[in-house]
Design a protein around this motif. Sequence first.
Motif, PDB file in Angstrom:
ATOM      1  N   LEU A   1      94.649 -37.901 -24.750  1.00 18.02           N
ATOM      2  CA  LEU A   1      93.856 -38.494 -23.679  1.00 18.02           C
ATOM      3  C   LEU A   1      94.493 -38.335 -22.307  1.00 18.02           C
ATOM      4  CD1 LEU A   1      92.968 -41.829 -25.515  1.00 18.02           C
ATOM      5  CD2 LEU A   1      91.508 -39.820 -25.250  1.00 18.02           C
ATOM      6  N   ALA A   2      95.717 -37.835 -22.276  1.00 12.96           N
ATOM      7  CA  ALA A   2      96.449 -37.780 -21.012  1.00 12.96           C
ATOM      8  C   ALA A   2      95.718 -36.964 -19.952  1.00 12.96           C
ATOM      9  CB  ALA A   2      97.843 -37.214 -21.251  1.00 12.96           C
ATOM     10  N   ALA A   3      95.094 -35.856 -20.371  1.00  8.69           N
ATOM     11  CA  ALA A   3      94.425 -34.985 -19.398  1.00  8.69           C
ATOM     12  C   ALA A   3      93.230 -35.673 -18.743  1.00  8.69           C
ATOM     13  CB  ALA A   3      93.975 -33.696 -20.083  1.00  8.69           C
ATOM     14  N   ARG A   4      92.663 -36.692 -19.408  1.00  4.46           N
ATOM     15  CA  ARG A   4      91.506 -37.400 -18.851  1.00  4.46           C
ATOM     16  C   ARG A   4      91.903 -38.554 -17.936  1.00  4.46           C
ATOM     17  NH1 ARG A   4      88.172 -38.987 -24.257  1.00  4.46           N
ATOM     18  NH2 ARG A   4      88.677 -37.165 -25.547  1.00  4.46           N
ATOM     19  N   HIS A   5      93.145 -38.953 -17.994  1.00  5.64           N
ATOM     20  CA  HIS A   5      93.563 -40.163 -17.281  1.00  5.64           C
ATOM     21  C   HIS A   5      93.517 -39.915 -15.778  1.00  5.64           C
ATOM     22  CE1 HIS A   5      95.863 -43.588 -15.996  1.00  5.64           C
ATOM     23  NE2 HIS A   5      95.928 -44.044 -17.236  1.00  5.64           N
ATOM     24  N   PRO A   6      92.738 -40.700 -15.026  1.00 10.79           N
ATOM     25  CA  PRO A   6      92.637 -40.456 -13.579  1.00 10.79           C
ATOM     26  C   PRO A   6      93.955 -40.646 -12.845  1.00 10.79           C
ATOM     27  CG  PRO A   6      91.565 -42.526 -14.199  1.00 10.79           C
ATOM     28  CD  PRO A   6      91.878 -41.814 -15.475  1.00 10.79           C
ATOM     29  N   GLY A   7      94.782 -41.559 -13.327  1.00 10.63           N
ATOM     30  CA  GLY A   7      96.079 -41.753 -12.690  1.00 10.63           C
ATOM     31  C   GLY A   7      97.006 -40.574 -12.907  1.00 10.63           C
ATOM     32  N   ILE A   8      97.015 -40.033 -14.122  1.00  6.57           N
ATOM     33  CA  ILE A   8      97.859 -38.873 -14.420  1.00  6.57           C
ATOM     34  C   ILE A   8      97.375 -37.653 -13.653  1.00  6.57           C
ATOM     35  CG2 ILE A   8      98.602 -37.300 -16.244  1.00  6.57           C
ATOM     36  CD1 ILE A   8      98.622 -39.664 -18.158  1.00  6.57           C
ATOM     37  N   ARG A   9      96.048 -37.477 -13.567  1.00  4.72           N
ATOM     38  CA  ARG A   9      95.517 -36.362 -12.781  1.00  4.72           C
ATOM     39  C   ARG A   9      95.935 -36.484 -11.313  1.00  4.72           C
ATOM     40  NH1 ARG A   9      90.423 -37.168 -15.526  1.00  4.72           N
ATOM     41  NH2 ARG A   9      89.596 -38.013 -13.582  1.00  4.72           N
ATOM     42  N   ALA A  10      95.890 -37.697 -10.782  1.00  2.00           N
ATOM     43  CA  ALA A  10      96.284 -37.899  -9.389  1.00  2.00           C
ATOM     44  C   ALA A  10      97.776 -37.656  -9.200  1.00  2.00           C
ATOM     45  CB  ALA A  10      95.927 -39.325  -8.949  1.00  2.00           C
ATOM     46  N   GLN A  11      98.582 -38.059 -10.194  1.00  2.73           N
ATOM     47  CA  GLN A  11     100.020 -37.825 -10.093  1.00  2.73           C
ATOM     48  C   GLN A  11     100.334 -36.337 -10.128  1.00  2.73           C
ATOM     49  OE1 GLN A  11     102.543 -40.307 -12.638  1.00  2.73           O
ATOM     50  NE2 GLN A  11     100.939 -41.866 -12.643  1.00  2.73           N
ATOM     51  N   ARG A  12      99.576 -35.583 -10.919  1.00  2.00           N
ATOM     52  CA  ARG A  12      99.773 -34.132 -10.919  1.00  2.00           C
ATOM     53  C   ARG A  12      99.438 -33.548  -9.550  1.00  2.00           C
ATOM     54  NH1 ARG A  12      97.052 -32.737 -16.822  1.00  2.00           N
ATOM     55  NH2 ARG A  12      98.872 -33.310 -18.096  1.00  2.00           N
ATOM     56  N   ARG A  13      98.415 -34.089  -8.927  1.00  2.00           N
ATOM     57  CA  ARG A  13      98.030 -33.621  -7.596  1.00  2.00           C
ATOM     58  C   ARG A  13      99.108 -33.943  -6.564  1.00  2.00           C
ATOM     59  NH1 ARG A  13      93.785 -37.097  -6.420  1.00  2.00           N
ATOM     60  NH2 ARG A  13      95.237 -38.382  -5.212  1.00  2.00           N
TER      61      ARG A  13
ATOM     62  N   ARG B   1      98.057 -45.384  -6.957  1.00  2.00           N
ATOM     63  CA  ARG B   1      97.441 -46.628  -7.431  1.00  2.00           C
ATOM     64  C   ARG B   1      96.099 -46.265  -8.051  1.00  2.00           C
ATOM     65  NH1 ARG B   1      97.281 -50.848  -2.858  1.00  2.00           N
ATOM     66  NH2 ARG B   1      96.082 -49.137  -1.922  1.00  2.00           N
ATOM     67  N   ILE B   2      95.895 -46.625  -9.287  1.00  2.00           N
ATOM     68  CA  ILE B   2      94.731 -46.116 -10.008  1.00  2.00           C
ATOM     69  C   ILE B   2      93.425 -46.610  -9.405  1.00  2.00           C
ATOM     70  CG2 ILE B   2      94.567 -47.921 -11.753  1.00  2.00           C
ATOM     71  CD1 ILE B   2      94.084 -45.641 -13.789  1.00  2.00           C
ATOM     72  N   SER B   3      93.424 -47.790  -8.803  1.00  2.00           N
ATOM     73  CA  SER B   3      92.190 -48.304  -8.210  1.00  2.00           C
ATOM     74  C   SER B   3      91.771 -47.502  -6.981  1.00  2.00           C
ATOM     75  CB  SER B   3      92.357 -49.785  -7.831  1.00  2.00           C
ATOM     76  OG  SER B   3      93.442 -49.957  -6.927  1.00  2.00           O
ATOM     77  N   ASP B   4      92.683 -46.680  -6.436  1.00  2.38           N
ATOM     78  CA  ASP B   4      92.319 -45.775  -5.342  1.00  2.38           C
ATOM     79  C   ASP B   4      91.652 -44.508  -5.850  1.00  2.38           C
ATOM     80  OD1 ASP B   4      93.452 -47.482  -3.452  1.00  2.38           O
ATOM     81  OD2 ASP B   4      95.417 -46.506  -3.564  1.00  2.38           O
ATOM     82  N   GLU B   5      91.745 -44.240  -7.155  1.00  2.93           N
ATOM     83  CA  GLU B   5      91.288 -42.987  -7.718  1.00  2.93           C
ATOM     84  C   GLU B   5      89.972 -43.103  -8.481  1.00  2.93           C
ATOM     85  OE1 GLU B   5      92.934 -40.282  -6.972  1.00  2.93           O
ATOM     86  OE2 GLU B   5      94.469 -41.463  -5.925  1.00  2.93           O
ATOM     87  N   VAL B   6      89.628 -44.300  -8.929  1.00  2.00           N
ATOM     88  CA  VAL B   6      88.482 -44.456  -9.808  1.00  2.00           C
ATOM     89  C   VAL B   6      87.946 -45.887  -9.693  1.00  2.00           C
ATOM     90  CG1 VAL B   6      89.837 -45.233 -11.804  1.00  2.00           C
ATOM     91  CG2 VAL B   6      87.715 -43.975 -12.180  1.00  2.00           C
ATOM     92  N   ASN B   7      86.675 -46.059 -10.037  1.00  3.16           N
ATOM     93  CA  ASN B   7      86.110 -47.402 -10.115  1.00  3.16           C
ATOM     94  C   ASN B   7      86.813 -48.142 -11.243  1.00  3.16           C
ATOM     95  OD1 ASN B   7      84.359 -49.545 -11.236  1.00  3.16           O
ATOM     96  ND2 ASN B   7      82.927 -48.884  -9.648  1.00  3.16           N
ATOM     97  N   ILE B   8      87.599 -49.138 -10.888  1.00  8.08           N
ATOM     98  CA  ILE B   8      88.506 -49.750 -11.855  1.00  8.08           C
ATOM     99  C   ILE B   8      87.752 -50.456 -12.985  1.00  8.08           C
ATOM    100  CG2 ILE B   8      88.788 -51.953 -10.657  1.00  8.08           C
ATOM    101  CD1 ILE B   8      91.563 -49.892 -12.374  1.00  8.08           C
ATOM    102  N   ARG B   9      86.600 -51.072 -12.660  1.00 10.82           N
ATOM    103  CA  ARG B   9      85.859 -51.787 -13.700  1.00 10.82           C
ATOM    104  C   ARG B   9      85.245 -50.807 -14.698  1.00 10.82           C
ATOM    105  NH1 ARG B   9      85.484 -57.098 -12.836  1.00 10.82           N
ATOM    106  NH2 ARG B   9      86.094 -57.839 -10.768  1.00 10.82           N
ATOM    107  N   TRP B  10      84.807 -49.650 -14.208  1.00 15.04           N
ATOM    108  CA  TRP B  10      84.331 -48.624 -15.133  1.00 15.04           C
ATOM    109  C   TRP B  10      85.467 -48.127 -16.013  1.00 15.04           C
ATOM    110  CZ3 TRP B  10      86.219 -43.632 -15.309  1.00 15.04           C
ATOM    111  CH2 TRP B  10      85.597 -42.783 -16.241  1.00 15.04           C
ATOM    112  N   PHE B  11      86.654 -47.946 -15.434  1.00 14.91           N
ATOM    113  CA  PHE B  11      87.794 -47.423 -16.182  1.00 14.91           C
ATOM    114  C   PHE B  11      88.146 -48.334 -17.349  1.00 14.91           C
ATOM    115  CE2 PHE B  11      92.543 -46.769 -16.507  1.00 14.91           C
ATOM    116  CZ  PHE B  11      92.449 -45.536 -17.130  1.00 14.91           C
ATOM    117  N   TRP B  12      87.967 -49.634 -17.183  1.00 11.38           N
ATOM    118  CA  TRP B  12      88.279 -50.566 -18.262  1.00 11.38           C
ATOM    119  C   TRP B  12      87.381 -50.372 -19.482  1.00 11.38           C
ATOM    120  CZ3 TRP B  12      88.208 -55.379 -14.542  1.00 11.38           C
ATOM    121  CH2 TRP B  12      89.333 -55.310 -13.712  1.00 11.38           C
ATOM    122  N   THR B  13      86.276 -49.683 -19.333  1.00  5.82           N
ATOM    123  CA  THR B  13      85.354 -49.470 -20.455  1.00  5.82           C
ATOM    124  C   THR B  13      85.640 -48.169 -21.203  1.00  5.82           C
ATOM    125  OG1 THR B  13      83.680 -48.243 -19.171  1.00  5.82           O
ATOM    126  CG2 THR B  13      83.567 -50.652 -19.120  1.00  5.82           C
TER     127      THR B  13
END
Length: 265
Positions: A76-88, A96-108
């Motif tokens: 699942l690592a390749a899908r993680h928005p935080g990991i993708r942002a860290q690679r960038r 901060r993951i909430s800067d990269e994705v809708n945090i409430r959607w991410f929880w689902t």
Amino acid sequence: MNQAATLRCAVDMAHAIARDEFDERVFAEQLASLFDADGGVGVTTMTYTLPAPTISVVVGGGPLCSEAMARNAAPLAARHPGIRAQRREGTARGVRISDEVNIRWFWTTETWWVMHSPWSGRYSLGATLHSGRDAVVFVGLNRARRDFTDDELLSLTRLQRPISAAFRYRRALQTALDQLSTLAESASPTHIDQGGGDQFHDAPTRREAEVLTLMAAGWTNAQIASRLFITERTVRKHLSSVYEKAGLPGRAAAASWWERRRDHA
């Protein structure tokens, strides 16, 4: 937060990395305390292997990560928005993951459920500490009830920079030491002038070769210890091992023998 304590942690960890004494759990526990990460802090090492990458996670300030949990997280690592942002961002800044994705959607998502829910990590902050062709090391801080602030994001970035520099230094040093070891191991066995003329069948270990090379160049035990990030006692131990295996009477004979051995490589 305490900026001085954060920078002290960064300096201490950078020194430990340079000495090849980095303790991921100690680092994670310190970060959990400094950043009030009530969901724990994970130091993740992802090694690129086929058919899939492998992940090792050391957690401080929260529940441990089992091998099974790490295996489940790897695909699942390749899908993680935080990991993708860290690679960038690489080692330039924290994320901060909430800067990269809708945090409430991410929880689902399955990614959040597998990689964050065991630590109640509803909010997370991360940074890449090392990025190489064969592996990447990154840190993730988790909170259950409140997001990380801009100041905390900046603090993590300040901590990240000396640590990532220490990883680069250690990698460059290890590359040089590996090359030195290859040169030493390619030398063919020679006869010993001092010590009865017996042939030296047991090649020096990599560390013994490093110590011998510096000793033959005129370095003192203290200088060798400082250069290789080991103790003087360890230097003496390596030299004694060589004296015994090669039947050498002491330092001068060992230096002379090592120079001849390398000349015949």
